[in-house]
Scaffold this motif. Sequence first.
Motif, PDB file in Angstrom:
ATOM      1  N   THR A 101      -1.340  -6.124  -9.182  1.00 30.08           N
ATOM      2  CA  THR A 101      -0.201  -5.351  -9.669  1.00 30.08           C
ATOM      3  C   THR A 101      -0.002  -5.554 -11.164  1.00 30.08           C
ATOM      4  OG1 THR A 101       0.789  -5.837  -7.549  1.00 30.08           O
ATOM      5  CG2 THR A 101       2.187  -4.783  -9.169  1.00 30.08           C
ATOM      6  N   MET A 102      -0.177  -6.817 -11.610  1.00 35.56           N
ATOM      7  CA  MET A 102      -0.035  -7.087 -13.044  1.00 35.56           C
ATOM      8  C   MET A 102      -1.069  -6.285 -13.822  1.00 35.56           C
ATOM      9  SD  MET A 102       0.209 -10.790 -14.797  1.00 35.56           S
ATOM     10  CE  MET A 102       0.317 -11.730 -13.330  1.00 35.56           C
ATOM     11  N   LEU A 103      -2.309  -6.291 -13.310  1.00 34.66           N
ATOM     12  CA  LEU A 103      -3.373  -5.530 -13.958  1.00 34.66           C
ATOM     13  C   LEU A 103      -3.015  -4.059 -13.997  1.00 34.66           C
ATOM     14  CD1 LEU A 103      -6.179  -5.510 -15.103  1.00 34.66           C
ATOM     15  CD2 LEU A 103      -7.080  -5.378 -12.822  1.00 34.66           C
ATOM     16  N   GLN A 104      -2.468  -3.556 -12.905  1.00 41.80           N
ATOM     17  CA  GLN A 104      -2.086  -2.152 -12.826  1.00 41.80           C
ATOM     18  C   GLN A 104      -1.023  -1.817 -13.877  1.00 41.80           C
ATOM     19  OE1 GLN A 104      -3.310   0.135 -11.189  1.00 41.80           O
ATOM     20  NE2 GLN A 104      -1.847   1.555 -10.365  1.00 41.80           N
ATOM     21  N   LEU A 157      -5.857   4.289  -7.588  1.00 47.23           N
ATOM     22  CA  LEU A 157      -6.776   3.256  -7.182  1.00 47.23           C
ATOM     23  C   LEU A 157      -6.087   2.029  -6.621  1.00 47.23           C
ATOM     24  CD1 LEU A 157      -9.734   3.846  -7.601  1.00 47.23           C
ATOM     25  CD2 LEU A 157      -9.807   1.947  -9.103  1.00 47.23           C
ATOM     26  N   LEU A 158      -4.814   1.779  -6.988  1.00 45.53           N
ATOM     27  CA  LEU A 158      -4.183   0.543  -6.512  1.00 45.53           C
ATOM     28  C   LEU A 158      -4.074   0.495  -4.995  1.00 45.53           C
ATOM     29  CD1 LEU A 158      -2.920  -2.153  -7.155  1.00 45.53           C
ATOM     30  CD2 LEU A 158      -0.746  -1.039  -7.404  1.00 45.53           C
ATOM     31  N   PRO A 159      -3.562   1.563  -4.316  1.00 46.52           N
ATOM     32  CA  PRO A 159      -3.536   1.470  -2.849  1.00 46.52           C
ATOM     33  C   PRO A 159      -4.929   1.315  -2.263  1.00 46.52           C
ATOM     34  CG  PRO A 159      -2.836   3.648  -3.577  1.00 46.52           C
ATOM     35  CD  PRO A 159      -2.914   2.798  -4.775  1.00 46.52           C
ATOM     36  N   LEU A 160      -5.923   1.953  -2.911  1.00 51.31           N
ATOM     37  CA  LEU A 160      -7.272   1.826  -2.390  1.00 51.31           C
ATOM     38  C   LEU A 160      -7.774   0.390  -2.516  1.00 51.31           C
ATOM     39  CD1 LEU A 160      -7.119   4.879  -2.299  1.00 51.31           C
ATOM     40  CD2 LEU A 160      -9.227   4.987  -3.543  1.00 51.31           C
ATOM     41  N   MET A 161      -7.437  -0.248  -3.650  1.00 50.76           N
ATOM     42  CA  MET A 161      -7.869  -1.638  -3.816  1.00 50.76           C
ATOM     43  C   MET A 161      -7.223  -2.535  -2.780  1.00 50.76           C
ATOM     44  SD  MET A 161      -8.082  -2.495  -7.798  1.00 50.76           S
ATOM     45  CE  MET A 161      -6.555  -1.862  -8.406  1.00 50.76           C
ATOM     46  N   LEU A 162      -5.917  -2.259  -2.532  1.00 49.60           N
ATOM     47  CA  LEU A 162      -5.219  -3.094  -1.553  1.00 49.60           C
ATOM     48  C   LEU A 162      -5.820  -2.922  -0.173  1.00 49.60           C
ATOM     49  CD1 LEU A 162      -1.643  -2.527  -2.879  1.00 49.60           C
ATOM     50  CD2 LEU A 162      -2.895  -4.641  -2.910  1.00 49.60           C
ATOM     51  N   MET A 163      -6.180  -1.661   0.150  1.00 46.94           N
ATOM     52  CA  MET A 163      -6.770  -1.446   1.467  1.00 46.94           C
ATOM     53  C   MET A 163      -8.115  -2.145   1.579  1.00 46.94           C
ATOM     54  SD  MET A 163      -6.016   2.230   3.015  1.00 46.94           S
ATOM     55  CE  MET A 163      -6.504   3.285   1.682  1.00 46.94           C
ATOM     56  N   THR A 193       0.835  -1.209   0.000  1.00 46.43           N
ATOM     57  CA  THR A 193       0.000   0.000   0.000  1.00 46.43           C
ATOM     58  C   THR A 193       0.863   1.249   0.000  1.00 46.43           C
ATOM     59  OG1 THR A 193      -1.437  -1.286   1.424  1.00 46.43           O
ATOM     60  CG2 THR A 193      -2.050   0.982   1.050  1.00 46.43           C
ATOM     61  N   THR A 194       1.907   1.242   0.821  1.00 56.42           N
ATOM     62  CA  THR A 194       2.763   2.432   0.895  1.00 56.42           C
ATOM     63  C   THR A 194       3.419   2.725  -0.439  1.00 56.42           C
ATOM     64  OG1 THR A 194       3.312   1.549   3.053  1.00 56.42           O
ATOM     65  CG2 THR A 194       4.442   3.546   2.365  1.00 56.42           C
ATOM     66  N   TYR A 195       4.017   1.684  -1.007  1.00 55.37           N
ATOM     67  CA  TYR A 195       4.736   1.952  -2.252  1.00 55.37           C
ATOM     68  C   TYR A 195       3.802   2.311  -3.389  1.00 55.37           C
ATOM     69  CZ  TYR A 195       9.193   0.828  -0.249  1.00 55.37           C
ATOM     70  OH  TYR A 195      10.323   0.864   0.509  1.00 55.37           O
ATOM     71  N   SER A 196       2.615   1.725  -3.402  1.00 60.88           N
ATOM     72  CA  SER A 196       1.709   2.106  -4.492  1.00 60.88           C
ATOM     73  C   SER A 196       1.204   3.528  -4.309  1.00 60.88           C
ATOM     74  CB  SER A 196       0.554   1.131  -4.614  1.00 60.88           C
ATOM     75  OG  SER A 196       0.057   0.792  -3.376  1.00 60.88           O
ATOM     76  N   LEU A 197       1.074   3.980  -3.053  1.00 58.89           N
ATOM     77  CA  LEU A 197       0.733   5.389  -2.834  1.00 58.89           C
ATOM     78  C   LEU A 197       1.843   6.300  -3.337  1.00 58.89           C
ATOM     79  CD1 LEU A 197      -0.985   5.690   0.638  1.00 58.89           C
ATOM     80  CD2 LEU A 197      -1.788   6.600  -1.502  1.00 58.89           C
ATOM     81  N   LEU A 198       3.100   5.875  -3.090  1.00 58.69           N
ATOM     82  CA  LEU A 198       4.214   6.691  -3.579  1.00 58.69           C
ATOM     83  C   LEU A 198       4.200   6.769  -5.104  1.00 58.69           C
ATOM     84  CD1 LEU A 198       7.148   5.688  -1.247  1.00 58.69           C
ATOM     85  CD2 LEU A 198       6.044   7.888  -1.457  1.00 58.69           C
ATOM     86  N   ILE A 199       3.896   5.628  -5.734  1.00 56.56           N
ATOM     87  CA  ILE A 199       3.866   5.631  -7.202  1.00 56.56           C
ATOM     88  C   ILE A 199       2.780   6.571  -7.693  1.00 56.56           C
ATOM     89  CG2 ILE A 199       3.481   4.219  -9.235  1.00 56.56           C
ATOM     90  CD1 ILE A 199       4.598   1.895  -7.728  1.00 56.56           C
TER      91      ILE A 199
END
Lengths: 346, 459
Positions: free
Chosen positions: B100-103, B72-78, B28-34
């Motif tokens: 992640t692959m989808l992202q 949306l990725l961090p949100l999906m993970l959460m 979640t953290t790293y996807s937020l950074l991205i």
Amino acid sequence: MNPLIFTTILMTVLLGTMIVMMSSHWLMIWIGFEMNLLAIIPILMKKYNPRTMEASTKYFLTQATASMLLMMAIIINLMHSGQWTIMKVFNPTASIIMTSALAMKLGLTPFHFWVPEVTQGISLTSGLILLTWQKLAPMSILYQISPSINLNILLTMAVLSILVGGWGGLNQTQLRKIMAYSSIAHMGWMTAVLAYNPTLTMLNMLIYIMMTLTMFMLFIHSSSTTTLSLSHTWNKTPLTTTLILITLLSMGGLPPLSGFMPKWMIIQELTKNSSIILPTLMAIMALLNLYFYMRLTYSTSLTMFPSTNNMKMKWQFETKRITLLPPLIVMSSLLLPLTPMLSILD
Amino acid sequence: MLKIIIPTIMLMPLTWLSKKNMIWINTTTYSLLISLISLSLLNQPSNNSLNFSLMFFSDPLSAPLLVLTTWLLPLMLMASQHHLSKEPLIRKKLYITMLTMLQTFLIMTFTATELISFYILFEATLVPTLIIITRWGNQTERLNAGLYFLFYTLMGSLPLLVALISIQNLTGSLNFLLIQYWNQALPDSWSNIFLWLACMMAFMVKMPLYGLHLWLPKAHVEAPIAGSMVMAAILLKLGGYGMLRITTMLNPQTSFMAYPFLMLSLWGMIMTSSICLRQTDLKSLIAYSSVSHMALVIVAVLIQTPWSYMGATALMIAHGLTSSMLFCLANSNYERTHSRTMILARGLQTLLPLMAAWWLLASLTNLALPPSINLIGELFVVMSSFSWSNITIILMGANITITALYSLYMLITTQRGKYTHHINSIKPSFTRENALMALHMTPLLLLSLNPKIILGFTY
């Protein structure tokens, strides 16, 4: 079977195909085909039971007929051109007869009826050899005579093969028959582009052989010949289920896996030659193939098939040896970004 | 662009190498950074696009969609943490890998220059989505849902492949950067009509157009929460984005070819909105509402005026955030009652007041309350369709009314009234859930302060 004898027979099969692929004299090609046919019969009959005998007999009858038709075409060609060198076929009649003979050897519609029955009757390893190695020799001859093949017949056979391969596989639960119908459909794709750019036929053959090898290796590894027994692999080796998923999706031609590459290239080649409806139809009919692959993946990797409690605690006594499986899996799923490398095939 | 793609790809080794208690935190953290990196793309200085290389570019249309995707990725993970909490570690990692692959594929799709590369990645997004729906969905209907999803989309998009290759034959290159300058009118002939159809049908199925929308309620309802979120927010917008890109090459056939699709969309948005009024299944209601909003986008794209393009883009972003938020809210209900039936979890305002506030905000944005960006999108579309033909105002007005009706119906059924006797033992809202809703709502509200970044390339 005695290992020495088995090796000799296998070498004869290999030698037969090599003779077909490397000769320049039509008679040597016929000899190569006969050598191949006679040597593969004991391999098909590795297990000695009536089912295998029936399958081998059917295979022998169809292939012998095809060889005789091939001989007739060769003689007509000799009559009209006066020489035995393989370049193109000089007479349209000879060309049609030769195309039909090679279609019988490959298992193209309307000569496809032997493929499911023969593949079903033999063991998995023999089926592997049947569906991959045996296609090399006829395809190499088709490649060499491709300038003189009657386009109408070729395209009709190709499109009908894709249709039959897709439709016929829909009602199957036996894995070998599913692979047989998949082979029929892929042969259809290969022959469709033969008249336009034979290099793509070879590319499709290469990728098809890789994917079929992978599938058969995975089936052999889990010793499964029906959908039901394949659905128990989650218990034995869970990783195999993911590999089956990836390879089956690749066979169905889904991007971004390498199975998409031959289809894309073939569609591109056909469209460049101004036939638009044909590749559209072919692509849509390939979806039928995808449907029964999806059904297999559903029962294997994506859901837990209903099974008795005994099946959940299966013993595995010895791990089967799987040759070359990791490189095959990588190649049958990840080759798409390497598409620009196609230029080396010319 | 690699500064976004490579970190996203590297999220996969991050997942597999993380310890058991750190997988959610790390990813979640790293996807937020991205997603913070991708915000820099919103700075579009000129009318031209930002060209990063021959293969990737971003212009005012794709930049907001890209930011939405990475947000949306961090949100999906959460959102997925709760329903995966009981699964073994490897399956959790597999799920995150699929997301992640989808992202990765989505990011590459939105920034691709070459149209065939766009096509391959467009199709590639199908595989992880299919695996997420079929493997991690909850009911037996998910098998059917996966098949419908895959085959509807593939049937539509295979003619697109043939069409793209024949356009490449005609024009010599399919690189979008070139084509936008080299545009010629398509000559009028039967084969060009079929070319138009082949190009558009893939995106019509994806949007979805009203007659081809059967896959959507199935897929959205049966997918797990992350699958529903990504499908509603991004995958539908792939269709809109594709249409916006490819209509530049398809003039002048669009002026008469668009009529059947316009009629279907205009009628379809009324029909699907009306169906929402009669739904018992909460997720199904939100799914049909997606069809209705996307029908507006189809109308906007086919009219091809500057205001309608602005409306389409704004509506896509706004609907992405709103629909994803509604699915998260529905999921919070589902995790407590394990049922999607609306009336089984009613009167929640008494029990979970903060969640009721989020429900209120989500429903208000869904019905396009001013000054949210949903309103801006819908208003622009209504105005441009009025200028295209005066009569459409009747249908548009009816649609806005019915949208308001079903949004308020959803709000009142789930929140107001007396709660049922069997739900007074539900768990209170987690901080994670409140954070999720806040993270959905904050961009939506902030964008209403400066909507010009989402108004697309005709601003």
